[in-house]
Design a protein around this motif. Structure first.
Motif, short mmCIF file in Angstrom:
data_model
loop_
_atom_site.label_atom_id
_atom_site.label_comp_id
_atom_site.label_asym_id
_atom_site.label_seq_id
_atom_site.Cartn_x
_atom_site.Cartn_y
_atom_site.Cartn_z
N TYR A 16 -2.45 -3.68 -9.35
CA TYR A 16 -1.13 -3.68 -9.97
C TYR A 16 -1.13 -4.58 -11.19
O TYR A 16 -2.04 -5.39 -11.39
CB TYR A 16 -0.07 -4.15 -8.97
N GLU A 17 -0.12 -4.39 -12.03
CA GLU A 17 0.13 -5.32 -13.12
C GLU A 17 1.13 -6.33 -12.57
O GLU A 17 2.14 -5.95 -11.99
CB GLU A 17 0.72 -4.61 -14.33
N ASP A 18 0.82 -7.60 -12.75
CA ASP A 18 1.77 -8.62 -12.30
C ASP A 18 2.84 -8.83 -13.37
O ASP A 18 2.83 -8.18 -14.41
CB ASP A 18 1.06 -9.92 -11.89
N THR A 19 3.75 -9.71 -13.10
CA THR A 19 4.88 -9.91 -14.01
C THR A 19 4.46 -10.48 -15.37
O THR A 19 5.21 -10.41 -16.32
CB THR A 19 5.94 -10.83 -13.37
N SER A 20 3.24 -11.01 -15.47
CA SER A 20 2.74 -11.49 -16.76
C SER A 20 1.91 -10.42 -17.48
O SER A 20 1.38 -10.69 -18.56
CB SER A 20 1.92 -12.77 -16.57
N GLY A 21 1.78 -9.23 -16.89
CA GLY A 21 1.05 -8.13 -17.51
C GLY A 21 -0.43 -8.08 -17.19
O GLY A 21 -1.15 -7.22 -17.68
N GLN A 22 -0.91 -9.00 -16.35
CA GLN A 22 -2.31 -9.03 -15.96
C GLN A 22 -2.58 -8.02 -14.84
O GLN A 22 -1.73 -7.82 -13.97
CB GLN A 22 -2.71 -10.43 -15.47
N LEU A 23 -3.76 -7.41 -14.86
CA LEU A 23 -4.16 -6.53 -13.76
C LEU A 23 -4.70 -7.39 -12.62
O LEU A 23 -5.45 -8.35 -12.84
CB LEU A 23 -5.26 -5.56 -14.20
N VAL A 24 -4.31 -7.04 -11.40
CA VAL A 24 -4.74 -7.75 -10.20
C VAL A 24 -5.16 -6.70 -9.18
O VAL A 24 -4.46 -5.72 -8.97
CB VAL A 24 -3.59 -8.60 -9.61
N THR A 25 -6.32 -6.91 -8.55
CA THR A 25 -6.76 -6.03 -7.46
C THR A 25 -6.89 -6.87 -6.20
O THR A 25 -7.61 -7.86 -6.18
CB THR A 25 -8.10 -5.35 -7.78
N LEU A 26 -6.18 -6.45 -5.16
CA LEU A 26 -6.25 -7.12 -3.86
C LEU A 26 -6.95 -6.22 -2.86
O LEU A 26 -6.75 -5.00 -2.84
CB LEU A 26 -4.85 -7.43 -3.35
N ARG A 27 -7.78 -6.83 -2.01
CA ARG A 27 -8.44 -6.12 -0.91
C ARG A 27 -7.79 -6.59 0.39
O ARG A 27 -7.58 -7.79 0.60
CB ARG A 27 -9.93 -6.42 -0.89
N TYR A 28 -7.46 -5.64 1.24
CA TYR A 28 -6.89 -5.97 2.54
C TYR A 28 -7.37 -4.93 3.54
O TYR A 28 -8.04 -3.96 3.16
CB TYR A 28 -5.36 -6.00 2.47
N ARG A 29 -7.06 -5.12 4.79
CA ARG A 29 -7.49 -4.17 5.83
C ARG A 29 -6.26 -3.54 6.44
O ARG A 29 -5.24 -4.19 6.63
CB ARG A 29 -8.34 -4.88 6.88
N LEU A 30 -6.39 -2.25 6.75
CA LEU A 30 -5.28 -1.50 7.32
C LEU A 30 -5.85 -0.49 8.30
O LEU A 30 -6.89 0.14 8.02
CB LEU A 30 -4.50 -0.78 6.22
N GLU A 31 -5.19 -0.34 9.44
CA GLU A 31 -5.65 0.65 10.41
C GLU A 31 -5.52 2.04 9.82
O GLU A 31 -4.56 2.37 9.13
CB GLU A 31 -4.82 0.56 11.69
N GLY A 32 -6.51 2.87 10.08
CA GLY A 32 -6.54 4.22 9.55
C GLY A 32 -5.53 5.13 10.24
O GLY A 32 -4.82 4.74 11.17
N GLN A 33 -5.50 6.38 9.79
CA GLN A 33 -4.62 7.39 10.37
C GLN A 33 -5.29 7.92 11.63
O GLN A 33 -6.01 8.91 11.60
CB GLN A 33 -4.38 8.52 9.37
N CYS A 34 -5.03 7.27 12.71
CA CYS A 34 -5.66 7.58 13.99
C CYS A 34 -4.94 8.76 14.65
O CYS A 34 -3.72 8.68 14.86
CB CYS A 34 -5.63 6.37 14.91
N PRO A 35 -5.66 9.84 14.97
CA PRO A 35 -5.01 10.99 15.60
C PRO A 35 -4.34 10.64 16.93
O PRO A 35 -3.39 11.30 17.32
CB PRO A 35 -6.15 11.98 15.82
N ARG A 36 -4.83 9.62 17.61
CA ARG A 36 -4.23 9.24 18.90
C ARG A 36 -2.79 8.77 18.73
O ARG A 36 -1.99 8.86 19.64
CB ARG A 36 -5.03 8.12 19.57
N PHE A 37 -2.47 8.24 17.53
CA PHE A 37 -1.16 7.67 17.31
C PHE A 37 -0.24 8.58 16.50
O PHE A 37 0.89 8.24 16.23
CB PHE A 37 -1.26 6.31 16.64
N GLN A 38 -0.76 9.72 16.07
CA GLN A 38 0.04 10.66 15.30
C GLN A 38 0.87 11.50 16.26
O GLN A 38 0.37 11.99 17.27
CB GLN A 38 -0.84 11.59 14.45
N SER A 39 2.13 11.69 15.96
CA SER A 39 2.98 12.50 16.82
C SER A 39 2.65 13.97 16.60
O SER A 39 2.33 14.41 15.50
CB SER A 39 4.46 12.24 16.53
N THR A 40 2.70 14.73 17.65
CA THR A 40 2.48 16.18 17.54
C THR A 40 3.81 16.87 17.53
O THR A 40 4.73 16.52 18.26
CB THR A 40 1.62 16.69 18.71
N ARG A 41 3.94 17.86 16.70
CA ARG A 41 5.21 18.57 16.57
C ARG A 41 5.05 19.99 16.99
O ARG A 41 4.13 20.62 16.92
CB ARG A 41 5.71 18.52 15.14
#
Length: 111
Positions: free
Chosen positions: A86-111
């Motif tokens: 993202y661009e921060d409020t001063s106009g600089q580009l910033v890249t952050l790395r974080y971890r997030l659980e994937g799209q697990c089929p076990r937790f997806q609702s079935t319709r």
């Protein structure tokens, strides 16, 4: 004496294994490679430097002025690395790395 020799041999094998792992090429996630390429293209278009990747820690304040690129969520049940640039409020580009659980089929609702 034999036990001591066995420990020395085990130590040498362990250290040799670590150096082999350290020299093995890192396999990059295609999602992260695509993110990096998109950020490089954006930086070239705007004349801004490509930001170094910073690890996000919970509670770290961020000042997002404009979202540039976000890695799509991984498919699978394990937590995966994600990047957000993202661009921060001063106009600089910033890249952050974080971890997030994937799209697990076990937790997806079935319709």
């Amino acid at each position: 004496m034999k036990r001591k020799q066995g420990l020395v041999v085990a130590s040498v094998l362990l250290l040799a294994g670590q150096s082999v792992l350290a020299s093995a090429p890192e396999v990059k996630d295609a999602r992260l490679v695509a993110h990096e390429q998109a950020v490089q293209a954006y930086a070239a278009r705007t004349g801004k430097p490509v930001p170094a990747v910073q690890d996000y820690s919970y509670g770290k304040p961020i000042a997002v002025a404009r979202l540039i690129e976000q890695t799509p969520q991984a498919r699978g049940c394990e937590a995966a690395s994600m990047l957000m640039t993202y661009e921060d409020t001063s106009g600089q580009l910033v890249t952050l790395r974080y971890r997030l659980e994937g799209q697990c089929p076990r937790f997806q609702s079935t319709r």
